[in-house]
Design a protein around this motif. Sequence first.
Motif, mmCIF file in Angstrom:
data_model
loop_
_atom_site.group_PDB
_atom_site.id
_atom_site.type_symbol
_atom_site.label_atom_id
_atom_site.label_comp_id
_atom_site.label_asym_id
_atom_site.label_seq_id
_atom_site.Cartn_x
_atom_site.Cartn_y
_atom_site.Cartn_z
ATOM 1 N N THR A 120 64.902 1.444 11.005
ATOM 2 C CA THR A 120 64.367 0.127 10.640
ATOM 3 C C THR A 120 63.137 0.290 9.739
ATOM 4 O O THR A 120 62.439 1.307 9.808
ATOM 5 C CB THR A 120 63.979 -0.680 11.897
ATOM 6 O OG1 THR A 120 63.343 -1.901 11.490
ATOM 7 C CG2 THR A 120 63.018 0.075 12.800
ATOM 8 N N LYS A 152 58.513 -0.736 11.337
ATOM 9 C CA LYS A 152 57.291 -0.042 11.733
ATOM 10 C C LYS A 152 56.724 0.829 10.612
ATOM 11 O O LYS A 152 55.651 1.399 10.756
ATOM 12 C CB LYS A 152 57.544 0.811 12.997
ATOM 13 C CG LYS A 152 58.268 0.054 14.116
ATOM 14 C CD LYS A 152 57.419 -1.044 14.707
ATOM 15 C CE LYS A 152 58.155 -2.198 15.359
ATOM 16 N NZ LYS A 152 59.235 -2.001 16.263
ATOM 17 N N SER A 163 66.892 -3.733 13.140
ATOM 18 C CA SER A 163 67.809 -2.905 13.935
ATOM 19 C C SER A 163 68.258 -3.682 15.169
ATOM 20 O O SER A 163 69.217 -3.318 15.834
ATOM 21 C CB SER A 163 67.187 -1.566 14.306
ATOM 22 O OG SER A 163 65.937 -1.726 14.871
ATOM 23 N N GLN A 164 67.579 -4.786 15.452
ATOM 24 C CA GLN A 164 68.012 -5.648 16.554
ATOM 25 C C GLN A 164 69.450 -6.123 16.324
ATOM 26 O O GLN A 164 70.265 -6.132 17.239
ATOM 27 C CB GLN A 164 67.064 -6.846 16.665
ATOM 28 C CG GLN A 164 67.300 -7.705 17.890
ATOM 29 C CD GLN A 164 67.096 -6.949 19.200
ATOM 30 O OE1 GLN A 164 66.198 -6.117 19.309
ATOM 31 N NE2 GLN A 164 67.924 -7.219 20.176
ATOM 32 N N ILE A 209 66.399 6.180 23.026
ATOM 33 C CA ILE A 209 65.308 6.106 22.044
ATOM 34 C C ILE A 209 64.550 7.424 22.244
ATOM 35 O O ILE A 209 63.566 7.481 22.973
ATOM 36 C CB ILE A 209 64.372 4.910 22.330
ATOM 37 C CG1 ILE A 209 65.199 3.639 22.530
ATOM 38 C CG2 ILE A 209 63.322 4.720 21.225
ATOM 39 C CD1 ILE A 209 64.579 2.670 23.503
HETATM 40 N N1 PMP Z 1 64.700 -0.738 18.891
HETATM 41 C C1 PMP Z 1 63.520 -0.505 19.463
HETATM 42 C C2 PMP Z 1 63.395 0.648 20.400
HETATM 43 C C3 PMP Z 1 62.416 -1.323 19.196
HETATM 44 O O1 PMP Z 1 61.251 -1.067 19.796
HETATM 45 C C4 PMP Z 1 62.568 -2.400 18.297
HETATM 46 C C5 PMP Z 1 61.432 -3.335 17.940
HETATM 47 N N2 PMP Z 1 60.414 -3.492 18.786
HETATM 48 C C6 PMP Z 1 63.822 -2.613 17.734
HETATM 49 C C7 PMP Z 1 64.865 -1.755 18.031
HETATM 50 C C8 PMP Z 1 64.105 -3.779 16.806
HETATM 51 O O2 PMP Z 1 63.374 -3.716 15.646
HETATM 52 P P1 PMP Z 1 63.696 -4.526 14.354
HETATM 53 O O3 PMP Z 1 64.772 -5.524 14.661
HETATM 54 O O4 PMP Z 1 62.423 -5.162 13.958
HETATM 55 O O5 PMP Z 1 64.185 -3.517 13.366
#
Ligand code: PMP
Length: 400
Positions: free
Chosen positions: A238, A241, A101-102, A175
């Motif tokens: 995502t 987790k 999701s980054q 969030i």
């Molecule tokens: N959004 C939030 C609030 C997160 O805490 C994280 C990962 N720590 C991410 C996005 C990104 O996660 P990822 O790219 O692994 O999906």
Amino acid sequence: MNYKFSEIFRYIKPSEIRSLLKYTSDPELISFGGGMPNPESFPVEEMKEILADIMDNYGKKALQYGTTEGLDVLRDELAKYVLKTEGINAKREEIILTTGSQQALYAIAKIFVNPNDPVITEGPTYVGAISAFNANTANMMAIDIDENGMNVDELEAKIKELSQNGLKPKFIYVIPTFQNPAGTTMSLDRRKRLLEISERYEIPIVEDNPYGQLRYDGEPVQSIKSMDKNGNVIYLGTFSKVMAPGLRLGYVIAPREVIDKINLLKQGLDLASDSLSEYIAYEYLKRGAIYRQIPKTVDLYRKKRDLMIKSLEEYFPEAATWTKPHGGMFLWVSLDERIDTTKMLDRALKAKVAYVSGSAFYPHGEKHNSMRLNFTYSDDDKIVEGIKRLAYVINEEMEV
Ligand code: PMP
């Protein structure tokens, strides 16, 4: 060679978390700093079977480039998953896979933000979002949160103030569930108010929900996206987790016009997400493995959260307070006003314990006396020992 880098580096600063990573090789260090899932939560056995089956059944496709939007059958499985878990109604065309999701955070800033455009975030907010939004020249404004999430009155006042200056935020990033870094959850009332504000002022909401399924107690609160009638919410999910972060697989659910723009941009970012990861995620959902894995992760993390809170109660000084998250991976500690946790970090690292100081989670580094602690990664004995060490460091810092 005298390299002439772009002006982007006026906006981007190195993150404290990345600089902490260089200490993680020290076996003596107890780190509450990173945001890493516990490797015990990874479905290794299930993955062995899934991988073997993928190679037998569609190996050639899984090793080929995929489409930019992602595997059709995975998007169909995702539609079922978000309906079941978050009450979100989505069609396949309203879903795009991203490389974590980054990447979605980066893409969203890229498709909306012109240099210095205002963007609203929570204060504190996710460090990776700060990086992604900075890299796209956003002018971030943080709205305070409390134990019920973003202060929506403050939000509305900010929007009005901006509008008097002819400005309007490009989106509001939240969030809402088990917030990173604070661990707090936005109440249903505030979620509804936020949606009303979004509709009234025509500002999209970006709802980032990586932790929603990691609930240890209390009743679930409806996702904002599930209440969204008019396509105001861009939802980020995502697998990091609930499966494994190494697969780098996330997704966006939004109206077609937003998905199409992300798709166009993604063609220039990575062409497509990782095909093998997409097949793995597809099988993981289709077989229902995700529904067997999540409760195991929840049990593991609940115990760790309880242990950290118990240790904080036992060892931390009177003046310290902390959030008591009902889920997720983090809790947020506030210390005596006189303490600057960024300065204190050196002392902590010498005592072989790490955290991330609160100021890292504010777009302009505002608050100084808080810290984020991750409770999911460390072994149980390390949680107790690490909190003891940290309590010692804080007491020492108070004496100076
Ligand atoms: N959004 C939030 C609030 C997160 O805490 C994280 C990962 N720590 C991410 C996005 C990104 O996660 P990822 O790219 O692994 O999906």
